[in-house]
Design an enzyme around this catalytic site. Structure first.
Site: not given
Length: 323
Positions: A53, A219-220
């Site tokens: 990462y 998530g909308g």
């Protein structure tokens, strides 16, 4: 905060796991520190990262940020169940990736240096290495455990038969083997219900789920786009359009419930018997606070049935397709 055991172990972890993939490429070190401190304040004790990462900031940057946070003291390391991963190439030279004995040893030592700790609670294989014999992998993990450098071993992105092969080899070696599997799982992507979840249940593995909002689709996203709050990146636009009818139905149903779509998506994962903890990957403190709302969402049988209608799941294989 609620806690549960990680699979068949006695290890207690929070029902939400703090994912750190955004630390470095999208979230500054200072803001990452604030998120981790707030996570502890909220009772989140389970943190997930990986040696690779760092994105554009560079491989290993995320572990370095976490290590710098640990270095501040104040019980930060002691209060954290730390999970990191090994597999991906960390350089261009041979044996700087994958799961040979040499690669595992070097990767673990490098992660310990970046994380500024002398042990890793959960050391996960980021992917299966089909070229590395399981006896070689387990001998390496046994050595690291005997040296006190790792406590538990987990997998990520394994197929069901990979879990079975790993566990049977570990059993023959009288080793604990895998205690967890980390997989892609959410309302839109339920493939692991076929074989991975049954294998994890049978072998006593806890399951951590990544991308619980399916790159934001749960998530909308439609409401946010209509309000000008978000525009989807091109690589995700095609996925959104292919799933638009389901997303429209989902957001309308969440509105009926009076709940945020992201909270419902996370809350649904928390109802899955095999799921230990969804992995949330906040970029900001606000994202972290919002994710914690999922712990207060109650989804009864009627709601769960409606979610299954919108996002059909799978039976265990082979019943799903053969019977």
């Amino acid at each position: 905060m609620e806690y549960t055991r990680l699979g068949r172990t006695g290890l207690q972890v929070s029902r939400l796991c703090l994912g750190t993939v955004n630390f470095g490429p999208y979230t500054s070190e200072a803001d990452s520190f604030a998120i981790m401190d707030r996570a502890h304040e909220l009772g989140v004790n389970f943190f997930d990262t990986a040696n690779v990462y760092g994105g554009a900031a560079g491989k290993g940057v995320t572990e370095t940020i976490i290590g710098n946070w640990f270095a501040q003291g104040g019980g930060r390391r002691e209060r954290t169940v730390l999970a990191t991963k090994v597999y991906h190439d960390m350089g261009d030279w041979p044996n700087e990736g994958r799961l040979s004995a040499l690669s595992i040893r070097r990767a673990c030592e490098a992660s310990l240096r970046r994380l500024q700790t002398d042990y890793i609670d959960l050391y996960q294989m980021h992917h299966v290495d089909r070229d590395a014999p399981w006896d070689e992998i387990w001998e390496s993990m046994e050595t690291l455990r005997a040296q006190g450098k790792i406590l538990y071993v987990g997998s990520s992105n394994f197929a069901g038969w990979h879990i079975a092969k790993a566990q049977e080899t570990a059993k023959a070696r009288h080793f604990l083997g895998l205690v967890s599997e980390q997989s892609l799982y959410n309302l839109l992507e339920r493939t692991i219900e076929l074989e991975v979840l049954p294998a994890a249940e049978d072998y006593g593995l806890g399951v951590m789920t990544w991308s619980p909002l399916q790159v934001g689709l749960l998530g909308g996203v439609l409401k946010k786009e209509s309000e000008g709050q978000r525009r989807f990146q091109d690589q995700n636009r095609e996925l959104l359009e292919s799933k638009r009818p389901q997303i429209e139905a989902y957001e309308a149903f969440c509105a009926e419930l009076g709940a945020e779509p992201a909270s419902v998506a996370l809350g649904w994962l928390l109802t899955r018997p095999q799921v230990t903890a969804p992995i949330i990957g906040p970029r900001t403190l606000a994202h972290l606070e919002s994710a914690l709302d999922s712990l207060n969402v109650h989804l009864d049988d009627k709601v769960l049935a409606r979610l299954d209608e919108i996002f059909p799941g799978h039976q265990t294989a082979p019943e799903d397709y053969a019977w």
